[in-house]
Design an enzyme around this catalytic site. Structure first.
Site, mmCIF file in Angstrom:
data_model
loop_
_atom_site.group_PDB
_atom_site.id
_atom_site.type_symbol
_atom_site.label_atom_id
_atom_site.label_comp_id
_atom_site.label_asym_id
_atom_site.label_seq_id
_atom_site.Cartn_x
_atom_site.Cartn_y
_atom_site.Cartn_z
ATOM 1 N N HIS A 1 -3.613 7.063 2.151
ATOM 2 C CA HIS A 1 -3.999 5.745 1.647
ATOM 3 C C HIS A 1 -5.395 5.387 2.130
ATOM 4 C CE1 HIS A 1 -4.279 1.543 0.912
ATOM 5 N NE2 HIS A 1 -4.121 1.221 2.187
ATOM 6 N N ASN B 1 -10.248 -0.458 -0.725
ATOM 7 C CA ASN B 1 -8.808 -0.340 -0.517
ATOM 8 C C ASN B 1 -8.103 -0.970 -1.715
ATOM 9 O OD1 ASN B 1 -6.115 -0.760 0.217
ATOM 10 N ND2 ASN B 1 -6.592 -1.157 2.353
ATOM 11 N N CYS C 1 0.809 -1.230 0.000
ATOM 12 C CA CYS C 1 0.000 0.000 0.000
ATOM 13 C C CYS C 1 0.837 1.271 0.000
ATOM 14 C CB CYS C 1 -0.956 -0.004 1.194
ATOM 15 S SG CYS C 1 -2.107 -1.393 1.200
#
Length: 330
Positions: free
Chosen positions: A247, A277, A119
């Protein structure tokens, strides 16, 4: 880890952006029966209502090519001197996916490589791209972050199946100077392998496992720490920040991070409700979507930060440039 830049430091400057989401939409209602949960439970814990999954046969490279093509179109420049691809879901274990993506974009012959920081991949890729520009190895870099993370998720695990999704975002970067519109500031990066088992796919296994509560604490702490460093290194104060582009893990982490940094809720950019996500693709997707809908406007001082498996984390700053208006954002 950051290094104090000299006054004449070369900075990567954003000249184009693009993104792509696979067309198959999976809503919370689609997951209810399989996971034994409901829409209200998912939304209360993640803030997510829907996410996009790549269809069988659609690869990370396919998503990367489409996002890269749109970024090059946005930059009004069909070429780049290097391609950097941030992904934790490459098309093959070997070779890297980036060279094939470059070839499909008509960029055969340029250096192309993958970065695996999950990520945090976009920010790690940004640092790598900045190095290519600063050394003169490239004058223009296409940085893509793309994931088919749904392929790593146990479809019966409601702790991960409701969160992770697929997508791609890309930016075109040129060499520029500190302070000009579109220039990124110093990138603060870090890692902690001692806690790598918080988010992992153990050797010999197929699906990702995540320790949710411990991950939450680490995510907020590490992103806040990196954010403060990046803001200081850019010569800003937190009060100078107009927008927080973090994020898109889930809304609880996003809200906790904004509180920890003392930033107003109105400064927080989010699209997690509609895309979930998307790991490395999260930040460029967010920037593309919110610039297209007007939440992110030219002149805004943006703080970017991410946290992911590894553990890895990072942050940087950006003054948003005046990019050409596009109508092809998904």
């Amino acid at each position: 880890m950051t290094a104090a830049p000299p006054p004449t430091a070369v900075r990567p400057v954003l000249t184009g952006i693009g993104s792509w989401l696979p067309p198959d939409v999976v809503t919370n209602h689609d997951l209810e029966r399989r996971l034994g949960t409901d829409d209200a439970w998912i939304r209360s814990r993640t803030g997510i209502r829907r996410r996009h999954h790549a269809a069988p046969g659609t690869t990370t490279g396919d998503l990367a090519v489409e996002a890269g093509r749109r970024a090059l179109k946005s930059a009004e420049e069909p070429t780049a001197d290097a391609v950097v691809l941030a992904t934790a879901t490459p098309d093959r274990r070997c070779p890297a996916t980036a060279p094939h993506v470059a070839a499909r974009l008509g960029l055969s012959g340029v250096p192309a490589f993958d970065i695996a920081a999950v990520c945090s991949g976009f920010l790690y890729g940004l640092a790598a791209a900045g190095g290519l520009l600063a050394t003169g190895a490239a004058r223009r870099v296409l940085l893509i972050a793309a994931e088919t993370f749904s392929t790593l998720i146990d479809p019966r695990d409601r702790n991960t199946a409701v969160i992770f999704a697929d997508g791609a975002g890309a930016v075109v970067l040129r060499a520029g100077a500190d302070g000009e519109p579109g220039a990124f500031g110093p990138v603060a990066l870090g890692s902690d392998g001692d806690l790598g088992d918080l988010i992992e796919i153990p050797a010999g296994e197929r699906y990702l496992r995540m320790q949710g509560r411990a991950t939450f604490r680490q995510a907020v702490e590490r992103m806040a720490m990196a954010s403060r460093t990046a803001v200081t290194d850019a010569g800003w104060r937190l009060a100078d920040v107009d927008r927080l582009a973090a994020h898109q893990a889930n809304t609880r982490i996003l809200n906790a991070l904004a509180d920890e940094l003392g930033l107003p809720s109105g400064h927080l950019l989010s699209n997690v409700e509609h895309v979930g996500n998307t790991a490395a693709a999260s930040i460029p997707l967010l920037l593309d979507h919110t610039s297209a809908d007007g939440r992110l406007r030219p002149g805004h001082r943006v703080l970017l930060t991410a946290f992911g498996a590894g553990l890895t984390w990072g942050a940087t700053t950006l003054r948003w440039p005046d990019l050409p208006v596009r109508r092809d954002t998904v």
